[in-house]
Motif scaffolding. Structure first.
Motif, PDB file in Angstrom:
ATOM      1  N   ARG A  54    -103.731  35.490 -13.621  1.00 14.45           N
ATOM      2  CA  ARG A  54    -103.066  34.223 -13.922  1.00 14.45           C
ATOM      3  C   ARG A  54    -104.127  33.259 -14.441  1.00 14.45           C
ATOM      4  NH1 ARG A  54     -98.280  33.063 -11.040  1.00 14.45           N
ATOM      5  NH2 ARG A  54     -98.339  31.106 -12.188  1.00 14.45           N
ATOM      6  N   THR A  55    -103.684  32.215 -15.116  1.00  7.46           N
ATOM      7  CA  THR A  55    -104.622  31.230 -15.620  1.00  7.46           C
ATOM      8  C   THR A  55    -105.032  30.263 -14.505  1.00  7.46           C
ATOM      9  OG1 THR A  55    -104.923  29.426 -17.185  1.00  7.46           O
ATOM     10  CG2 THR A  55    -102.672  29.819 -16.425  1.00  7.46           C
ATOM     11  N   ILE A  56    -106.301  29.917 -14.505  1.00  5.20           N
ATOM     12  CA  ILE A  56    -106.803  29.018 -13.443  1.00  5.20           C
ATOM     13  C   ILE A  56    -106.183  27.632 -13.533  1.00  5.20           C
ATOM     14  CG2 ILE A  56    -108.968  30.259 -13.141  1.00  5.20           C
ATOM     15  CD1 ILE A  56    -110.333  28.135 -14.870  1.00  5.20           C
ATOM     16  N   SER A  57    -105.654  27.273 -14.691  1.00  7.26           N
ATOM     17  CA  SER A  57    -105.027  25.955 -14.833  1.00  7.26           C
ATOM     18  C   SER A  57    -103.772  25.819 -13.963  1.00  7.26           C
ATOM     19  CB  SER A  57    -104.662  25.704 -16.296  1.00  7.26           C
ATOM     20  OG  SER A  57    -105.808  25.700 -17.111  1.00  7.26           O
ATOM     21  N   ASP A  58    -103.237  26.946 -13.505  1.00  4.22           N
ATOM     22  CA  ASP A  58    -102.049  26.922 -12.657  1.00  4.22           C
ATOM     23  C   ASP A  58    -102.395  26.674 -11.186  1.00  4.22           C
ATOM     24  OD1 ASP A  58    -100.390  29.629 -14.467  1.00  4.22           O
ATOM     25  OD2 ASP A  58    -100.459  27.462 -14.842  1.00  4.22           O
ATOM     26  N   TYR A  59    -103.673  26.626 -10.850  1.00  2.00           N
ATOM     27  CA  TYR A  59    -104.097  26.593  -9.460  1.00  2.00           C
ATOM     28  C   TYR A  59    -105.070  25.457  -9.175  1.00  2.00           C
ATOM     29  CZ  TYR A  59    -102.264  31.355  -9.183  1.00  2.00           C
ATOM     30  OH  TYR A  59    -101.451  32.457  -9.219  1.00  2.00           O
ATOM     31  N   GLY A  60    -105.111  25.059  -7.919  1.00  4.39           N
ATOM     32  CA  GLY A  60    -106.267  24.339  -7.432  1.00  4.39           C
ATOM     33  C   GLY A  60    -107.332  25.369  -7.139  1.00  4.39           C
ATOM     34  N   MET A  61    -108.524  25.186  -7.692  1.00  5.69           N
ATOM     35  CA  MET A  61    -109.602  26.156  -7.530  1.00  5.69           C
ATOM     36  C   MET A  61    -110.673  25.540  -6.649  1.00  5.69           C
ATOM     37  SD  MET A  61    -108.499  28.707  -9.210  1.00  5.69           S
ATOM     38  CE  MET A  61    -109.982  29.712  -9.081  1.00  5.69           C
TER      39      MET A  61
END
Length: 123
Positions: A27-34
């Protein structure tokens, strides 16, 4: 689901710099709090820094504020932790994690974790 792989750890001297990378797949990291967390021997896992690229938000633990910088590269689907002025107290296994809903300092809010990378700072 997202898979996370950390790299960049190593043995450095106090005052040195190091950059950790967390490569994400699935998945793209933009979809998550990292987030980045760390755990030293005999201690609990502690929050270091987190970012949510969709809102351009970042948070840091007081112990690393001004020394560490978290950033993300959407094109590479990778999150970085730039660490400067390293201290022996920064010695730990550093973990990258992804949070589907929040930008949190709490480990229990994170859904996915990498395997960790060792950072050792000698005095």
């Amino acid at each position: 689901q997202v898979q996370l792989v950390e790299s960049g750890g190593g043995l450095v001297q106090a005052g040195d710099s190091l950059r950790l990378s967390c490569a994400a797949s699935g998945r793209t990291i933009s979809d998550y709090g990292m987030g980045w967390f760390r755990q030293a021997p005999g201690k609990e896992r502690e929050f270091v820094a987190a970012t949510r690229m969709s809102t351009s938000s970042t948070v840091y633990a007081d112990s690393v504020k001004g020394r560490f910088t978290i950033s993300g590269d959407s094109a590479k689907n990778t999150v970085y932790l730039q660490m400067t002025s390293l201290k022996p107290d920064d010695t730990a296994v550093y973990y990258c994690a992804a949070d589907q809903l929040l930008l949190s300092r709490r480990a229990e809010h994170y859904d996915y974790w990498g395997q960790g990378t060792q950072v050792t700072v000698s005095s």
